[in-house]
Design a protein around this motif. Sequence first.
Motif, PDB file in Angstrom:
ATOM      1  N   ASP A 107       0.778  -1.260  -0.075  1.00 28.25           N
ATOM      2  CA  ASP A 107      -0.042   0.010   0.120  1.00 28.25           C
ATOM      3  C   ASP A 107       0.909   1.005   0.089  1.00 28.25           C
ATOM      4  OD1 ASP A 107      -2.326  -1.344  -0.112  1.00 28.25           O
ATOM      5  OD2 ASP A 107      -2.670  -1.249   2.437  1.00 28.25           O
ATOM      6  N   ILE A 108       0.258   2.286  -0.323  1.00 30.56           N
ATOM      7  CA  ILE A 108       1.070   3.671  -0.456  1.00 30.56           C
ATOM      8  C   ILE A 108       0.521   4.615   0.730  1.00 30.56           C
ATOM      9  CG2 ILE A 108       1.551   5.481  -1.876  1.00 30.56           C
ATOM     10  CD1 ILE A 108       0.916   3.541  -4.138  1.00 30.56           C
ATOM     11  N   ILE A 109       1.505   4.951   1.588  1.00 28.72           N
ATOM     12  CA  ILE A 109       1.197   5.917   2.560  1.00 28.72           C
ATOM     13  C   ILE A 109       1.639   7.300   2.195  1.00 28.72           C
ATOM     14  CG2 ILE A 109       1.102   6.392   5.227  1.00 28.72           C
ATOM     15  CD1 ILE A 109      -0.082   3.638   4.114  1.00 28.72           C
ATOM     16  N   LEU A 110       0.739   8.387   2.235  1.00 28.29           N
ATOM     17  CA  LEU A 110       0.966   9.515   2.141  1.00 28.29           C
ATOM     18  C   LEU A 110       1.312  10.379   3.474  1.00 28.29           C
ATOM     19  CD1 LEU A 110      -0.878  10.493  -1.072  1.00 28.29           C
ATOM     20  CD2 LEU A 110       1.453   9.546  -0.937  1.00 28.29           C
ATOM     21  N   THR A 111       2.509  10.872   3.742  1.00 29.57           N
ATOM     22  CA  THR A 111       2.196  11.453   5.121  1.00 29.57           C
ATOM     23  C   THR A 111       3.617  12.442   5.124  1.00 29.57           C
ATOM     24  OG1 THR A 111       2.280  11.325   7.538  1.00 29.57           O
ATOM     25  CG2 THR A 111       3.664   9.578   6.379  1.00 29.57           C
ATOM     26  N   ALA A 112       3.697  13.414   6.286  1.00 28.31           N
ATOM     27  CA  ALA A 112       4.982  14.196   6.425  1.00 28.31           C
ATOM     28  C   ALA A 112       5.409  13.776   7.958  1.00 28.31           C
ATOM     29  CB  ALA A 112       4.609  15.681   6.680  1.00 28.31           C
ATOM     30  N   ALA A 144       5.607   7.207   9.070  1.00 29.63           N
ATOM     31  CA  ALA A 144       6.457   6.566   7.832  1.00 29.63           C
ATOM     32  C   ALA A 144       7.295   5.467   8.207  1.00 29.63           C
ATOM     33  CB  ALA A 144       7.321   7.795   7.242  1.00 29.63           C
ATOM     34  N   SER A 145       7.837   5.421   9.510  1.00 28.91           N
ATOM     35  CA  SER A 145       8.766   4.433   9.970  1.00 28.91           C
ATOM     36  C   SER A 145       7.678   3.200  10.206  1.00 28.91           C
ATOM     37  CB  SER A 145       9.461   4.730  11.071  1.00 28.91           C
ATOM     38  OG  SER A 145      10.156   3.724  11.707  1.00 28.91           O
ATOM     39  N   ARG A 146       6.734   3.353  10.804  1.00 25.27           N
ATOM     40  CA  ARG A 146       5.730   2.252  11.066  1.00 25.27           C
ATOM     41  C   ARG A 146       5.184   1.715   9.780  1.00 25.27           C
ATOM     42  NH1 ARG A 146       1.404   4.603  15.093  1.00 25.27           N
ATOM     43  NH2 ARG A 146       0.635   2.596  15.096  1.00 25.27           N
ATOM     44  N   ALA A 147       4.870   2.486   8.916  1.00 27.50           N
ATOM     45  CA  ALA A 147       4.344   2.139   7.498  1.00 27.50           C
ATOM     46  C   ALA A 147       5.472   1.194   6.851  1.00 27.50           C
ATOM     47  CB  ALA A 147       3.838   3.087   6.985  1.00 27.50           C
ATOM     48  N   ILE A 148       6.812   1.766   6.792  1.00 26.36           N
ATOM     49  CA  ILE A 148       7.918   0.928   6.325  1.00 26.36           C
ATOM     50  C   ILE A 148       7.937  -0.356   6.761  1.00 26.36           C
ATOM     51  CG2 ILE A 148      10.275   0.885   5.965  1.00 26.36           C
ATOM     52  CD1 ILE A 148      10.264   4.220   5.419  1.00 26.36           C
ATOM     53  N   ASP A 149       7.961  -0.553   8.136  1.00 24.78           N
ATOM     54  CA  ASP A 149       8.028  -1.827   8.717  1.00 24.78           C
ATOM     55  C   ASP A 149       6.887  -2.681   8.290  1.00 24.78           C
ATOM     56  OD1 ASP A 149      10.024  -0.723  10.355  1.00 24.78           O
ATOM     57  OD2 ASP A 149       8.800  -0.176  12.156  1.00 24.78           O
ATOM     58  N   LYS A 150       5.754  -2.224   7.940  1.00 24.61           N
ATOM     59  CA  LYS A 150       4.670  -2.969   7.440  1.00 24.61           C
ATOM     60  C   LYS A 150       4.602  -3.487   5.849  1.00 24.61           C
ATOM     61  CE  LYS A 150       0.471  -3.409   8.752  1.00 24.61           C
ATOM     62  NZ  LYS A 150      -0.781  -3.157   8.762  1.00 24.61           N
ATOM     63  N   GLY A 151       5.964  -2.980   5.178  1.00 26.77           N
ATOM     64  CA  GLY A 151       6.297  -3.131   3.795  1.00 26.77           C
ATOM     65  C   GLY A 151       5.401  -2.129   3.029  1.00 26.77           C
ATOM     66  N   CYS A 152       5.093  -1.131   3.500  1.00 26.06           N
ATOM     67  CA  CYS A 152       4.156  -0.042   2.666  1.00 26.06           C
ATOM     68  C   CYS A 152       5.278   0.815   1.881  1.00 26.06           C
ATOM     69  CB  CYS A 152       3.397   0.799   3.591  1.00 26.06           C
ATOM     70  SG  CYS A 152       2.152  -0.206   4.219  1.00 26.06           S
ATOM     71  N   HIS A 153       4.930   1.524   0.787  1.00 27.90           N
ATOM     72  CA  HIS A 153       5.564   2.518   0.110  1.00 27.90           C
ATOM     73  C   HIS A 153       5.348   3.968   0.859  1.00 27.90           C
ATOM     74  CE1 HIS A 153       6.506  -0.182  -3.139  1.00 27.90           C
ATOM     75  NE2 HIS A 153       5.155  -0.628  -3.115  1.00 27.90           N
ATOM     76  N   VAL A 154       6.195   4.794   1.128  1.00 29.60           N
ATOM     77  CA  VAL A 154       5.585   5.813   1.827  1.00 29.60           C
ATOM     78  C   VAL A 154       6.238   7.246   1.008  1.00 29.60           C
ATOM     79  CG1 VAL A 154       5.902   7.051   4.164  1.00 29.60           C
ATOM     80  CG2 VAL A 154       5.835   4.630   4.155  1.00 29.60           C
ATOM     81  N   PHE A 165      10.033   8.097   1.735  1.00 33.76           N
ATOM     82  CA  PHE A 165      10.622   7.385   2.772  1.00 33.76           C
ATOM     83  C   PHE A 165      10.989   6.013   2.658  1.00 33.76           C
ATOM     84  CE2 PHE A 165       8.149  10.897   4.723  1.00 33.76           C
ATOM     85  CZ  PHE A 165       9.291  11.766   5.290  1.00 33.76           C
ATOM     86  N   THR A 166      12.346   5.651   2.692  1.00 30.78           N
ATOM     87  CA  THR A 166      12.427   4.184   2.218  1.00 30.78           C
ATOM     88  C   THR A 166      13.204   3.568   3.515  1.00 30.78           C
ATOM     89  OG1 THR A 166      14.900   4.868   1.853  1.00 30.78           O
ATOM     90  CG2 THR A 166      13.067   4.670   0.144  1.00 30.78           C
ATOM     91  N   PRO A 167      13.279   2.205   3.627  1.00 24.20           N
ATOM     92  CA  PRO A 167      14.278   1.590   4.661  1.00 24.20           C
ATOM     93  C   PRO A 167      15.494   2.320   4.799  1.00 24.20           C
ATOM     94  CG  PRO A 167      12.826  -0.373   3.640  1.00 24.20           C
ATOM     95  CD  PRO A 167      12.845   1.292   2.700  1.00 24.20           C
ATOM     96  N   ALA A 168      15.962   2.537   3.714  1.00 25.20           N
ATOM     97  CA  ALA A 168      17.462   3.013   3.934  1.00 25.20           C
ATOM     98  C   ALA A 168      17.655   4.360   4.562  1.00 25.20           C
ATOM     99  CB  ALA A 168      18.084   2.910   2.414  1.00 25.20           C
TER     100      ALA A 168
END
Length: 157
Positions: A73-78, A83-93, A101-104
């Motif tokens: 899924d895609i999460i749009l946020t500032a 963003a960190s929590r969404a990345i942990d779930k495998g989302c695109h942010v 925002f990426t894992p890196a």
Amino acid sequence: MPERVDPIIFVDADACPVKDEALKVAERLGVVLTFVSNGGIRPSRDPMVRVVVVPAGADAADDWIVEQAQANDIILTADIPLASRAIDKGCHVLGFTGKPFTPASIGMALAMRDLKQHLRETGEIKGYNPGFRPADRSAFLSALDTLVRKAKLAAGK
């Protein structure tokens, strides 16, 4: 909840400056768009647009988004912690200025957020954020279009 195949765009909609742009991309690419806020957003008649109003609370919208979002899924946020929590779930942010925002990159973003908060608390810096510019809007549109296409491709669409 059963796994979905199609990606959904979730928008952290409180103070989001790019709602119209997100709607434009979602409509063009046929993706469900979900605005999540504490209120103040009009419902839509479009069946591909959902408006979710969560109870007032510091992280109520963030918690709802993380609870509902699935990988791809895609999460749009500032909001960097969201963003960190969404990345942990495998989302695109994607941030509202078009910066992903990426894992890196999320570790450095969290560290900079904490540092700036400390500097504001100690009076070393003022709490001003840079203004939202037309170039940010353009960068967001391009980045979201690319990201939605990538997520649809990953879903086999």
